[in-house]
Design a protein around this motif. Structure first.
Motif, short mmCIF file in Angstrom:
data_model
loop_
_atom_site.label_atom_id
_atom_site.label_comp_id
_atom_site.label_asym_id
_atom_site.label_seq_id
_atom_site.Cartn_x
_atom_site.Cartn_y
_atom_site.Cartn_z
N PRO A 1 49.47 66.01 43.90
CA PRO A 1 49.64 64.57 43.70
C PRO A 1 48.30 63.89 43.48
N ASP A 2 48.37 62.80 42.76
CA ASP A 2 47.15 62.02 42.52
C ASP A 2 46.76 61.30 43.80
N THR A 3 45.60 61.64 44.34
CA THR A 3 45.17 61.09 45.63
C THR A 3 44.31 59.85 45.48
N ILE A 4 43.88 59.54 44.26
CA ILE A 4 43.01 58.38 44.06
C ILE A 4 43.79 57.32 43.30
N GLN A 5 44.44 56.43 44.04
CA GLN A 5 45.27 55.42 43.43
C GLN A 5 44.45 54.38 42.69
N SER A 6 43.17 54.18 43.12
CA SER A 6 42.33 53.15 42.52
C SER A 6 41.95 53.47 41.09
N ASP A 7 42.06 54.79 40.70
CA ASP A 7 41.72 55.19 39.35
C ASP A 7 42.83 54.83 38.35
N LYS A 8 43.99 54.52 38.86
CA LYS A 8 45.11 54.19 38.02
C LYS A 8 44.88 52.82 37.36
N GLU A 9 45.11 52.76 36.08
CA GLU A 9 44.85 51.52 35.37
C GLU A 9 45.83 50.44 35.82
N MET A 10 45.27 49.25 36.00
CA MET A 10 46.09 48.11 36.40
C MET A 10 46.74 47.51 35.16
N SER A 11 47.96 47.01 35.35
CA SER A 11 48.64 46.34 34.25
C SER A 11 48.08 44.93 34.09
N PHE A 12 48.46 44.28 32.99
CA PHE A 12 48.00 42.92 32.73
C PHE A 12 48.44 41.98 33.85
N ILE A 13 49.67 42.16 34.33
CA ILE A 13 50.20 41.33 35.42
C ILE A 13 49.40 41.56 36.70
N ASP A 14 49.03 42.83 36.94
CA ASP A 14 48.23 43.15 38.14
C ASP A 14 46.87 42.46 38.07
N HIS A 15 46.28 42.44 36.88
CA HIS A 15 44.99 41.76 36.70
C HIS A 15 45.12 40.26 36.97
N LEU A 16 46.18 39.68 36.46
CA LEU A 16 46.41 38.25 36.68
C LEU A 16 46.60 37.95 38.16
N ASP A 17 47.34 38.83 38.84
CA ASP A 17 47.57 38.64 40.27
C ASP A 17 46.27 38.76 41.05
N GLU A 18 45.45 39.73 40.67
CA GLU A 18 44.14 39.91 41.31
C GLU A 18 43.27 38.67 41.10
N LEU A 19 43.24 38.17 39.86
CA LEU A 19 42.44 36.98 39.56
C LEU A 19 42.96 35.77 40.33
N ARG A 20 44.28 35.67 40.42
CA ARG A 20 44.88 34.54 41.14
C ARG A 20 44.43 34.50 42.59
N LYS B 1 41.22 32.29 47.06
CA LYS B 1 40.20 32.43 48.11
C LYS B 1 39.03 31.47 47.86
N SER B 2 38.61 31.38 46.60
CA SER B 2 37.51 30.49 46.26
C SER B 2 37.89 29.03 46.52
N ALA B 3 39.10 28.66 46.10
CA ALA B 3 39.57 27.29 46.30
C ALA B 3 39.68 26.96 47.78
N ALA B 4 40.16 27.92 48.58
CA ALA B 4 40.29 27.72 50.02
C ALA B 4 38.93 27.47 50.66
N CYS B 5 37.95 28.25 50.23
CA CYS B 5 36.59 28.09 50.76
C CYS B 5 36.03 26.70 50.40
N ILE B 6 36.24 26.29 49.16
CA ILE B 6 35.78 24.97 48.72
C ILE B 6 36.44 23.86 49.54
N ILE B 7 37.75 23.97 49.73
CA ILE B 7 38.50 22.93 50.45
C ILE B 7 38.04 22.83 51.90
#
Length: 277
Positions: free
Chosen positions: A7-26, A31-37
């Motif tokens: 089995p693939d033991t390194i999950q981080s090497d798996k490419e993220m989908s476009f939705i995953d990238h958007l979720d990560e950015l969100r 977090k940034s907005a919370a810190c500012i507030i």
């Protein structure tokens, strides 16, 4: 003999989908907005202390910048130019929500300024997984250096450019019959925006470094347009400072130094790119 696939033991090497990238950015933005507030709320709570000791005191002749400039002026024999004049500051709010809106404005800007390293770290953490190993190595410490430059610019803007602007515009009149009575929003906006934009201006070496890595600009390009840059800097200094030669030089010299540092940074980045691995 049948052999079970490992089995693939390194999950981080798996490419993220476009939705995953958007979720990560969100989540990075949340977090940034919370810190500012959080920091903005703290600034809002201590409004009176900040207004009196950060903003209002800049109109007094005993403000640290004015004292040092006056001392330098006496030493150089130009104290009539460098010594500050008393500003009869009368601030008013002409809108019912004026003071509250101004309070929110400077609190948010202060929150952004203090959150800058954290915001930059969040953006860097989002971009970093998509970079190659050599690119990560080349940009090592970029959050630290960008933060140092930003806060250096903030201090430069607050202790030099903003006081010069306050002194000039506070005492400028078209006629002795016209009295200066500023709104609190205008007064705070001049100091806040001048200081904040100066902090961003000091990010020039970092921006040039990134552009060099992307192949958009290089040291030869920056050297070729050095004379043009000098003219632009002098015009910029003339716009944001009082119309006297000494004040313009005080502002222009650090900006020109930033440009020269950017050339050195770009040259070093280009040499590393051309160096065989």
């Amino acid at each position: 003999m049948y052999r079970k696939n490992k089995p693939d033991t390194i999950q981080s090497d798996k490419e993220m989908s476009f939705i995953d990238h958007l979720d990560e950015l969100r989540w990075r933005l949340v977090k940034s907005a919370a810190c500012i507030i959080v920091l903005a709320v703290i600034m809002f709570i201590y409004t009176e202390t900040i207004i009196e000791n950060i903003y209002i005191n800049m109109s007094e002749t005993d403000f640290i910048t004015y004292r040092y400039l006056c001392t330098a002026g006496k030493y150089l024999g130009i104290d009539d130019i460098l010594c500050a004049s008393k500003i009869n500051l009368e601030l008013q709010s002409i809108k019912m929500t004026g003071q509250f809106g101004t309070n929110i404005y400077f609190a948010i800007i202060a929150g952004i300024v203090m959150s800058f390293p954290f915001i930059l770290f969040q953006l860097w953490s989002f971009v970093k997984p998509g970079l190659k190993a050599n690119e990560i190595q080349a940009t090592k410490g970029i959050v630290f250096y960008a933060s140092v430059l930003f806060f250096t610019g903030i201090f430069f803007g607050y202790f030099l450019i903003s006081p010069l602007c306050v002194q000039f515009f506070g005492n400028y009149t078209m006629s002795d019959k016209i009295k200066n009575i500023f709104t609190i929003s205008d007064y705070i906006s001049v100091i806040t925006t001048t200081t904040f934009y100066t902090g961003l201006l000091f990010e020039l070496p970092v921006i040039i470094y990134i552009l060099t890595k992307l192949g958009i600009v290089g040291p030869d390009f920056l050297r070729r347009y050095r004379k043009h840059a000098v003219v632009v800097v002098l015009i910029l200094a003339a716009i944001i400072t009082p119309p006297d030669f000494f004040s313009q030089i005080l502002v222009a010299i650090p900006i020109l130094l930033l440009y020269e540092i950017s050339i050195m940074v770009s040259s070093r980045a280009e040499k590393k790119q051309l160096k065989p691995s």
